[in-house]
Motif scaffolding. Structure first.
Motif, mmCIF file in Angstrom:
data_model
loop_
_atom_site.group_PDB
_atom_site.id
_atom_site.type_symbol
_atom_site.label_atom_id
_atom_site.label_comp_id
_atom_site.label_asym_id
_atom_site.label_seq_id
_atom_site.Cartn_x
_atom_site.Cartn_y
_atom_site.Cartn_z
ATOM 1 N N HIS A 112 -47.383 38.432 -69.864
ATOM 2 C CA HIS A 112 -47.974 37.719 -70.995
ATOM 3 C C HIS A 112 -49.425 38.125 -71.236
ATOM 4 C CE1 HIS A 112 -44.470 35.124 -70.337
ATOM 5 N NE2 HIS A 112 -44.613 34.794 -71.591
ATOM 6 N N ASP A 113 -49.912 39.090 -70.475
ATOM 7 C CA ASP A 113 -51.288 39.547 -70.650
ATOM 8 C C ASP A 113 -51.331 40.774 -71.559
ATOM 9 O OD1 ASP A 113 -52.208 37.582 -68.891
ATOM 10 O OD2 ASP A 113 -51.978 38.906 -67.149
ATOM 11 N N ILE A 114 -52.444 40.921 -72.266
ATOM 12 C CA ILE A 114 -52.710 42.116 -73.063
ATOM 13 C C ILE A 114 -53.798 42.905 -72.340
ATOM 14 C CG2 ILE A 114 -53.462 43.005 -75.297
ATOM 15 C CD1 ILE A 114 -52.528 40.388 -76.540
ATOM 16 N N VAL A 115 -53.582 44.202 -72.181
ATOM 17 C CA VAL A 115 -54.496 45.040 -71.409
ATOM 18 C C VAL A 115 -55.145 46.073 -72.323
ATOM 19 C CG1 VAL A 115 -54.732 46.564 -69.402
ATOM 20 C CG2 VAL A 115 -53.014 44.734 -69.381
ATOM 21 N N HIS A 134 -63.365 44.074 -79.220
ATOM 22 C CA HIS A 134 -62.545 43.403 -80.230
ATOM 23 C C HIS A 134 -61.128 43.224 -79.703
ATOM 24 C CE1 HIS A 134 -65.827 44.999 -82.833
ATOM 25 N NE2 HIS A 134 -65.696 43.801 -83.381
ATOM 26 N N ASP A 135 -60.580 42.019 -79.878
ATOM 27 C CA ASP A 135 -59.215 41.764 -79.426
ATOM 28 C C ASP A 135 -58.214 42.247 -80.463
ATOM 29 O OD1 ASP A 135 -59.163 39.875 -81.448
ATOM 30 O OD2 ASP A 135 -59.236 38.138 -80.111
ATOM 31 N N ILE A 136 -56.940 41.939 -80.268
ATOM 32 C CA ILE A 136 -55.892 42.452 -81.146
ATOM 33 C C ILE A 136 -55.991 41.897 -82.559
ATOM 34 C CG2 ILE A 136 -54.174 40.670 -80.588
ATOM 35 C CD1 ILE A 136 -52.098 42.992 -80.547
ATOM 36 N N GLY A 138 -58.899 41.556 -84.008
ATOM 37 C CA GLY A 138 -60.150 42.054 -84.549
ATOM 38 C C GLY A 138 -61.320 41.124 -84.295
ATOM 39 N N GLU A 139 -61.090 40.071 -83.522
ATOM 40 C CA GLU A 139 -62.162 39.131 -83.223
ATOM 41 C C GLU A 139 -62.987 39.631 -82.037
ATOM 42 O OE1 GLU A 139 -60.313 35.395 -82.549
ATOM 43 O OE2 GLU A 139 -59.693 35.124 -84.643
ATOM 44 N N THR A 140 -64.274 39.286 -82.036
ATOM 45 C CA THR A 140 -65.169 39.713 -80.959
ATOM 46 C C THR A 140 -64.971 38.844 -79.722
ATOM 47 O OG1 THR A 140 -66.814 40.472 -82.558
ATOM 48 C CG2 THR A 140 -67.566 40.102 -80.297
ATOM 49 N N VAL A 141 -64.799 39.503 -78.584
ATOM 50 C CA VAL A 141 -64.687 38.803 -77.299
ATOM 51 C C VAL A 141 -65.730 39.408 -76.359
ATOM 52 C CG1 VAL A 141 -62.253 38.198 -77.524
ATOM 53 C CG2 VAL A 141 -62.891 40.394 -76.515
ATOM 54 N N THR A 142 -66.127 38.634 -75.369
ATOM 55 C CA THR A 142 -67.147 39.099 -74.430
ATOM 56 C C THR A 142 -66.577 39.153 -73.020
ATOM 57 O OG1 THR A 142 -68.911 38.129 -75.775
ATOM 58 C CG2 THR A 142 -69.438 38.680 -73.490
ATOM 59 N N PHE A 143 -66.615 40.337 -72.425
ATOM 60 C CA PHE A 143 -66.199 40.522 -71.038
ATOM 61 C C PHE A 143 -67.427 40.436 -70.136
ATOM 62 C CE2 PHE A 143 -62.727 42.774 -73.209
ATOM 63 C CZ PHE A 143 -61.623 42.273 -72.524
ATOM 64 N N LYS A 144 -67.284 39.740 -69.038
ATOM 65 C CA LYS A 144 -68.353 39.688 -68.047
ATOM 66 C C LYS A 144 -68.061 40.724 -66.971
ATOM 67 C CE LYS A 144 -70.831 36.588 -64.922
ATOM 68 N NZ LYS A 144 -70.922 35.205 -64.372
ATOM 69 N N VAL A 145 -68.917 41.746 -66.905
ATOM 70 C CA VAL A 145 -68.750 42.838 -65.942
ATOM 71 C C VAL A 145 -69.582 42.519 -64.697
ATOM 72 C CG1 VAL A 145 -68.974 45.310 -65.539
ATOM 73 C CG2 VAL A 145 -68.429 44.468 -67.840
ATOM 74 N N PRO A 146 -68.945 42.293 -63.548
ATOM 75 C CA PRO A 146 -69.723 41.997 -62.342
ATOM 76 C C PRO A 146 -70.522 43.216 -61.878
ATOM 77 C CG PRO A 146 -67.405 41.363 -62.093
ATOM 78 C CD PRO A 146 -67.503 42.218 -63.310
ATOM 79 N N LYS A 160 -56.503 34.775 -74.173
ATOM 80 C CA LYS A 160 -56.501 35.697 -75.305
ATOM 81 C C LYS A 160 -55.338 36.696 -75.253
ATOM 82 C CE LYS A 160 -60.039 34.713 -78.005
ATOM 83 N NZ LYS A 160 -59.882 34.553 -79.477
ATOM 84 N N GLY A 161 -54.321 36.355 -74.472
ATOM 85 C CA GLY A 161 -53.145 37.210 -74.395
ATOM 86 C C GLY A 161 -52.043 36.702 -75.300
ATOM 87 N N VAL A 162 -50.793 36.879 -74.891
ATOM 88 C CA VAL A 162 -49.639 36.412 -75.663
ATOM 89 C C VAL A 162 -49.640 34.887 -75.680
ATOM 90 C CG1 VAL A 162 -47.128 36.372 -75.792
ATOM 91 C CG2 VAL A 162 -48.302 38.465 -75.060
ATOM 92 N N GLN A 163 -49.470 34.322 -76.876
ATOM 93 C CA GLN A 163 -49.444 32.871 -77.023
ATOM 94 C C GLN A 163 -47.997 32.391 -77.023
ATOM 95 O OE1 GLN A 163 -52.462 31.163 -77.055
ATOM 96 N NE2 GLN A 163 -53.188 33.232 -76.634
ATOM 97 N N SER A 164 -47.508 32.015 -75.854
ATOM 98 C CA SER A 164 -46.152 31.488 -75.729
ATOM 99 C C SER A 164 -46.240 30.172 -74.968
ATOM 100 C CB SER A 164 -45.256 32.506 -75.017
ATOM 101 O OG SER A 164 -45.782 32.823 -73.749
ATOM 102 N N ALA A 165 -45.186 29.806 -74.249
ATOM 103 C CA ALA A 165 -45.226 28.562 -73.482
ATOM 104 C C ALA A 165 -46.403 28.569 -72.514
ATOM 105 C CB ALA A 165 -43.912 28.382 -72.731
ATOM 106 N N THR A 166 -46.667 29.726 -71.933
ATOM 107 C CA THR A 166 -47.842 29.913 -71.082
ATOM 108 C C THR A 166 -48.693 31.015 -71.686
ATOM 109 O OG1 THR A 166 -46.568 29.292 -69.113
ATOM 110 C CG2 THR A 166 -48.641 30.438 -68.754
#
Length: 199
Positions: A112-115, A134-136, A138-146, A160-166
């Motif tokens: 259920h994750d998008i990579v 940008h996610d699928i 086209g919206e801006t998302v912020t990744f925190k890089v350790p 921000k992955g597949v929107q299903s039951a989980t």
């Protein structure tokens, strides 16, 4: 006289007790379920992630069906009652729809994750940073890089992955970005950095 009466009675029995199938001992036809059908459909990667309502045609008749979010390439979906008609009152068969998903140049699905790949400059990988992408949708998302991240390290944005039951996550795979033509300063800094790490 008795023989004639018997013959007449026999004819009368056939008249009142006969089966509508022509033989008083004949069983009615057994209902037979119709055969299943096989078909294919091609979806874009985004349709596979989001789910889609698609139109299909069977025996000249068009109908719509919903493809659930998160469907995978090669997955088969059963559509009840859309196979071949049954006989003698039997139920229709089912349709088995094989889904083909067009690959996307930026995204893949894992459960259920998008990579996606997230390019990160060397300095930010070393020191840590917040990297926008940008996610699928086209919206801006912020990744925190350790700090101290290496190529192949995975970072994520929850939900921000597949929107299903989980709901799945959007996973960023860190790709250290090195300048194609580094200047003398960058080369010197890189050597100094290597020395500091070795020390």
């Amino acid at each position: 006289f008795s023989m004639l009466a018997g013959a007449a009675g026999g004819r009368g029995g056939a008249s009142y007790g006969g089966s509508r199938y022509g033989n008083p001992y004949e069983e009615p036809p057994t209902p037979q379920r119709g055969d299943d059908r096989k078909s294919k459909i091609t979806l874009t990667f985004r349709q596979a992630v989001k789910g889609a309502t698609v139109s299909l045609r069977v025996d000249g008749k068009q109908f719509k069906t919903h493809i659930p979010a998160g469907v995978k390439d090669g997955q088969k979906i059963r559509i009840a009652g859309k196979g071949r008609p049954g006989s003698n009152g039997g139920a229709n068969g089912d349709m088995y729809l094989t889904v083909q998903v067009k690959p996307d140049p930026r995204f893949t699905m894992r459960g259920h994750d998008i990579v996606m790949d997230v390019p990160v400059p060397v300095g930010e990988a070393v020191a840590g940073a917040r990297v926008e992408a940008h996610d699928i949708d086209g919206e801006t998302v912020t990744f925190k890089v350790p700090a101290g991240s290496s190529s192949g390290a995975e970072i994520r944005v929850s939900g921000k992955g597949v929107q299903s039951a989980t709901a799945g996550d959007l996973i960023g795979c860190v790709q250290i970005r090195v300048p194609a033509k580094p200047g003398l300063g960058a080369k010197h800094a890189a050597k100094e950095f290597d020395k500091s790490v070795e020390g």
